[in-house]
Design an enzyme around this catalytic site. Structure first.
Site, PDB file in Angstrom:
ATOM      1  N   ALA A 104      24.649 -18.689  74.453  1.00  0.00           N
ATOM      2  CA  ALA A 104      25.280 -19.987  74.717  1.00  0.00           C
ATOM      3  C   ALA A 104      26.377 -19.827  75.759  1.00  0.00           C
ATOM      4  O   ALA A 104      27.286 -20.643  75.855  1.00  0.00           O
ATOM      5  CB  ALA A 104      25.841 -20.590  73.431  1.00  0.00           C
ATOM      6  N   SER A 105      26.297 -18.743  76.530  1.00  0.00           N
ATOM      7  CA  SER A 105      27.241 -18.495  77.636  1.00  0.00           C
ATOM      8  C   SER A 105      28.689 -18.575  77.156  1.00  0.00           C
ATOM      9  O   SER A 105      29.079 -17.859  76.258  1.00  0.00           O
ATOM     10  CB  SER A 105      26.970 -19.477  78.782  1.00  0.00           C
ATOM     11  OG  SER A 105      25.675 -19.287  79.294  1.00  0.00           O
ATOM     12  N   HIS A 106      29.477 -19.481  77.753  1.00  0.00           N
ATOM     13  CA  HIS A 106      30.909 -19.520  77.455  1.00  0.00           C
ATOM     14  C   HIS A 106      31.233 -20.385  76.242  1.00  0.00           C
ATOM     15  O   HIS A 106      32.406 -20.564  75.909  1.00  0.00           O
ATOM     16  CB  HIS A 106      31.672 -20.046  78.676  1.00  0.00           C
ATOM     17  CG  HIS A 106      31.192 -21.380  79.154  1.00  0.00           C
ATOM     18  ND1 HIS A 106      30.259 -21.501  80.166  1.00  0.00           N
ATOM     19  CD2 HIS A 106      31.492 -22.640  78.760  1.00  0.00           C
ATOM     20  CE1 HIS A 106      30.026 -22.787  80.376  1.00  0.00           C
ATOM     21  NE2 HIS A 106      30.756 -23.502  79.535  1.00  0.00           N
ATOM     22  N   LYS A 115      17.760 -19.507  77.284  1.00  0.00           N
ATOM     23  CA  LYS A 115      17.467 -19.633  78.707  1.00  0.00           C
ATOM     24  C   LYS A 115      16.132 -18.939  78.977  1.00  0.00           C
ATOM     25  O   LYS A 115      15.864 -17.877  78.406  1.00  0.00           O
ATOM     26  CB  LYS A 115      18.571 -18.984  79.548  1.00  0.00           C
ATOM     27  CG  LYS A 115      19.949 -19.602  79.350  1.00  0.00           C
ATOM     28  CD  LYS A 115      20.996 -18.900  80.209  1.00  0.00           C
ATOM     29  CE  LYS A 115      22.377 -19.495  79.970  1.00  0.00           C
ATOM     30  NZ  LYS A 115      23.416 -18.865  80.826  1.00  0.00           N
ATOM     31  N   ASN A 213      34.128 -15.148  73.191  1.00  0.00           N
ATOM     32  CA  ASN A 213      34.879 -16.257  73.808  1.00  0.00           C
ATOM     33  C   ASN A 213      36.029 -16.764  72.946  1.00  0.00           C
ATOM     34  O   ASN A 213      36.558 -17.845  73.202  1.00  0.00           O
ATOM     35  CB  ASN A 213      33.941 -17.438  74.140  1.00  0.00           C
ATOM     36  CG  ASN A 213      32.865 -17.064  75.123  1.00  0.00           C
ATOM     37  OD1 ASN A 213      33.125 -16.385  76.104  1.00  0.00           O
ATOM     38  ND2 ASN A 213      31.645 -17.498  74.867  1.00  0.00           N
TER      39      ASN A 213
END
Length: 227
Positions: A104-106, A115, A213
């Site tokens: 979920a990236s950042h 992705k 994060n």
């Protein structure tokens, strides 16, 4: 996804809170069936490679995708915890049908996402995403029957990624460089790359599945600025 509202793909895959929306277990299973149907119809029986970031939900999602794809006769290669660019690099080095990155990236650790990459390590084209969405809508149709696929754990996937840096770039700098690893998948790779180089300083490089994060990373730069 459970209500079959489309499109599901945004600019960079899709993501939401784990257990809800697109990332509920039912939706992940439906999505995985769509991928399986898509590859079977294309008669692309090369293996699919899967990577994930450090979120604790990543392994659960991986297990759902693997069990579903293998039921379609698709072989799956596990790259384990690796940064998104690392999975892209492995795709360019290998021979795969596509790549699935669980991240979920950042976003906060409670979120997760997916992705998709093509065989060259590039994000899927929009028309390919639409074809996958079409197959998700057709999951109640009869599926092609093939043998159960194999699950293969890739040996030292991060080393392949790291060696591509070492081969092409000289790691040397006279100025001090501070790197915030966000407690993400780059943590171990950055340590292997820069450990022993006195001018490189790493922070937030101890992921535990829940701290990605957390008060750090691209959206929380106060600690980086303070350091």
């Amino acid at each position: 996804m459970e209500s079959y509202e489309f499109p599901i793909f945004g600019d960079d895959g899709f993501r939401s809170k784990f257990g809800e929306g697109f990332m509920s277990k039912k939706s992940i299973s439906i999505f995985s069936k769509g991928i399986g149907r898509y590859l079977c119809i294309k008669k692309n029986f090369l293996p699919v490679i899967i990577g994930r970031d450090t979120r604790e939900s990543g392994k659960i999602i991986e297990n759902i995708i693997v069990s579903t794809l293998s039921s379609y006769g698709i072989n799956v290669v596990l790259a384990d915890i690796i940064p998104t660019p690392g999975l892209s690099k492995l795709l360019s080095l290998g021979n795969y049908a596509c790549g699935i990155m669980i991240t979920a990236s950042h976003n906060p650790a409670s979120d997760n996402g997916i992705k998709l990459f093509n065989s060259s390590g590039i994000k899927l084209e929009v028309h390919e995403e639409k074809l996958i969405e079409r197959e998700i809508r057709n999951i109640d149709a009869s599926d092609p029957k093939f043998k159960i696929g194999e699950v293969i754990k890739l040996e030292n996937p991060c080393s392949l990624y790291i060696n591509s840096f070492i081969k092409n770039y000289k790691i040397n700098c006279d100025q001090k460089i501070l790197i915030d690893c966000s407690n993400g998948a780059m943590s171990d790779i950055a340590y292997q790359l820069f450990n022993g180089h006195k001018n490189f300083i790493l922070i937030n490089n101890n992921p535990n599945g829940k701290n990605i994060n957390l008060n750090c990373g691209a959206l929380e730069t106060k600690q980086l600025l303070k350091e």
